[in-house]
Design an enzyme around this catalytic site. Structure first.
Site, PDB file in Angstrom:
ATOM      1  N   GLN A 117      13.888   9.939  -1.762  1.00 36.86           N
ATOM      2  CA  GLN A 117      13.084  10.868  -2.568  1.00 36.86           C
ATOM      3  C   GLN A 117      13.149  12.308  -2.049  1.00 36.86           C
ATOM      4  O   GLN A 117      12.812  13.230  -2.771  1.00 36.86           O
ATOM      5  CB  GLN A 117      11.632  10.376  -2.611  1.00 36.86           C
ATOM      6  N   HIS A 146      13.059   1.481   2.120  1.00 32.71           N
ATOM      7  CA  HIS A 146      12.111   1.972   1.103  1.00 32.71           C
ATOM      8  C   HIS A 146      12.823   2.017  -0.265  1.00 32.71           C
ATOM      9  O   HIS A 146      13.428   3.025  -0.626  1.00 32.71           O
ATOM     10  CB  HIS A 146      11.579   3.349   1.496  1.00 32.71           C
ATOM     11  N   ASN A 191       9.231  -1.433   2.193  1.00 29.39           N
ATOM     12  CA  ASN A 191       8.186  -0.807   1.388  1.00 29.39           C
ATOM     13  C   ASN A 191       7.995  -1.556   0.075  1.00 29.39           C
ATOM     14  O   ASN A 191       8.961  -1.766  -0.667  1.00 29.39           O
ATOM     15  CB  ASN A 191       8.581   0.636   1.065  1.00 29.39           C
ATOM     16  N   GLU A 192       6.758  -1.926  -0.193  1.00 29.40           N
ATOM     17  CA  GLU A 192       6.366  -2.504  -1.484  1.00 29.40           C
ATOM     18  C   GLU A 192       7.370  -3.522  -2.030  1.00 29.40           C
ATOM     19  O   GLU A 192       7.969  -3.303  -3.093  1.00 29.40           O
ATOM     20  CB  GLU A 192       6.147  -1.394  -2.521  1.00 29.40           C
TER      21      GLU A 192
HETATM   22  C1  FCB Z   1       4.918   4.078  -4.462  1.00 31.73           C
HETATM   23  C2  FCB Z   1       6.235   4.278  -3.748  1.00 31.73           C
HETATM   24  C3  FCB Z   1       6.510   5.707  -3.351  1.00 31.73           C
HETATM   25  C4  FCB Z   1       6.085   6.673  -4.439  1.00 31.73           C
HETATM   26  C5  FCB Z   1       4.659   6.412  -4.834  1.00 31.73           C
HETATM   27  C6  FCB Z   1       4.132   7.372  -5.872  1.00 31.73           C
HETATM   28  O1  FCB Z   1       5.024   2.952  -5.284  1.00 31.73           O
HETATM   29  O2  FCB Z   1       6.256   3.489  -2.568  1.00 31.73           O
HETATM   30  O3  FCB Z   1       7.881   5.815  -3.033  1.00 31.73           O
HETATM   31  O4  FCB Z   1       6.949   6.601  -5.498  1.00 31.73           O
HETATM   32  O5  FCB Z   1       4.537   5.106  -5.324  1.00 31.73           O
END
Ligand code: FCB
Length: 412
Positions: A18, A110, A153-154
């Site tokens: 990003q 990520h 991440n997520e």
């Molecule tokens: C999350 C992501 C991050 C960003 C935020 C707004 O889902 O982990 O990279 O995009 O949202």
């Protein structure tokens, strides 16, 4: 005065793709060239070259922690070939943090993966665990002195993106970022909502297995605390939606909170809240306070998410690894964050073990296919790459320096 525990981390978060720019070996870079409706990341905000300035601005504001990610596709551009120069680049970022007294929180993955990994089937590949673990072993060679490591991440959002990609490939539809609500007619919104909330618990079990394998490597080779981060929906039941809530939330979230049991910490990432009725997620009405990604202004979602995570993870210590708001109005950002922190202080007062708060994001950045949603404490001129801190950066830095704030002090 609302205060936080001694040693509480105060910081901001970013992710490589990003902000770095020209991340040409990643699957997202390839996707941006072909997916209708996607903007290009391009130079992003050139943080690959300007990280020292970014870390300096963060430190000078008073913040004490920086969460950033390693780019697997730079470190391993070709399967099995690891770049010592790129590993050294990320080591310099860690050193820049340590020199400024900033605690690095390092995310190993990520959202992005190398193109060669995606071509093998990505996370669905039978070799995914071995391939990711080979990268994690290399990453561990630069983590000396790092206290906090996030394996991925997520994963629950990654599961949603995988599903969305399959759906788009089959239907030829347009891309909307996972964090941006679909625009247009109700049918499109409905469809977007359905595939992004699609949540097969089996995908969660697959990610949990890979996370545990990576966790074992990090524990064996470093002294860091290790965990992963989860996208928290702060979902609630509308009348009649109680059963549907449990069903949706299990595959979308709870299987992942369960997967964090036994971790050193779990990263909670919350932005908004939504209701579930008997038919599924309820679209919320238009409102002037809605964010630039179309979600409702719900700073209370942070405390709701923390309470839920604490319960389902069976009291795993919590680090807030993301919380913030997509807005062009910095006063709204401060208003949102003040309310979110008041809620967070309430969870700590109730005995929940929260170790720190990392705001998303340090910089305005490339929001997965879109440039318009601005989450940053710092804005960036995308031609000159000049950084301009917003008032919210100084504000959060002051909260950090005093480890708290007066409840009424920042009310808009
Ligand atoms: C999350 C992501 C991050 C960003 C935020 C707004 O889902 O982990 O990279 O995009 O949202």
């Amino acid at each position: 005065m609302t205060t936080f525990p001694d040693g509480f981390l105060w910081g901001a978060a970013t992710a490589g793709h990003q902000i770095e720019g020209n991340n040409v070996n990643s699957d997202w870079w390839a996707r941006e060239q072909t997916m209708p409706g996607m903007e290009l990341s391009g130079d992003a905000v050139d943080s690959y070259h300007r990280y020292a300035e970014d870390i300096r601005l963060l430190a000078e504001s008073g913040l004490t922690s920086y969460r950033f990610s390693l780019e697997w596709s730079r470190i391993e551009p070709v399967r099995g070939h690891f770049s010592k120069a790129e590993l050294a680049h990320y080591r310099r970022m860690i050193d820049a943090c340590l020199e400024h007294g900033v605690t690095p929180v390092v995310t190993l993955q990520h959202f992005t993966t190398p193109q060669w990994f995606a071509a093998l089937g990505g996370w669905d590949s039978p070799d995914a665990e071995a391939l990711f673990c080979a990268f994690v072993e290399q990453a561990c060679t630069i983590l000396d002195g790092v206290e906090w490591v996030v394996t991925m991440n997520e994963p629950n959002m990654q599961a949603a993106i995988m599903t969305a990609m399959r759906h788009l490939a089959a239907s030829g539809g347009d891309w909307t970022s996972p964090t941006v609500e679909a625009e247009g007619d109700d049918e499109k919104k409905q469809q977007h909502g359905q595939f992004l909330t699609y949540a097969d618990p089996e995908i969660g079990r697959m990610f949990t297995r890979i996370h545990h394998a990576a966790r074992a490597i990090v524990r064996e080779r470093t002294n860091a605390k290790v965990g992963w981060t989860i996208a928290a929906g702060a979902l609630t039941a509308a009348p009649g939606g109680e059963e549907k809530l449990l069903q949706i939330r299990y595959g979308k979230e709870d299987v992942y909170w369960e997967g964090s049991r036994g971790d050193d910490f779990v990263g909670v990432q919350a932005y908004s809240s939504q209701q579930v009725d008997a038919n599924g997620l309820v679209p919320h009405p238009p409102h002037p306070d809605n964010t630039l990604v179309g979600t409702a202004f719900r700073p209370d979602s942070l405390a709701m998410a923390v309470r839920h995570a604490w319960e389902v993870s069976e009291h795993t210590p919590i680090l807030i690894t993301e919380n913030g708001i997509a807005t062009a109005d910095d006063v709204q950002r401060i208003r949102y964050t003040t309310a979110a922190l008041e809620g967070l202080a309430g969870t700590i007062a109730d005995g929940i073990d929260v170790r720190g708060y990392l705001h998303w994001s340090l910089l305005d950045n490339f929001e997965w296919g879109h440039w318009e949603p601005t989450f940053g404490l710092i804005s960036v001129d995308r031609d000159t790459f000049a950084r301009t801190p917003k008032p919210s950066l100084a504000w959060l830095g002051k909260v950090a320096a005093r480890n708290g704030f007066e409840a009424t002090e920042f009310a808009a």
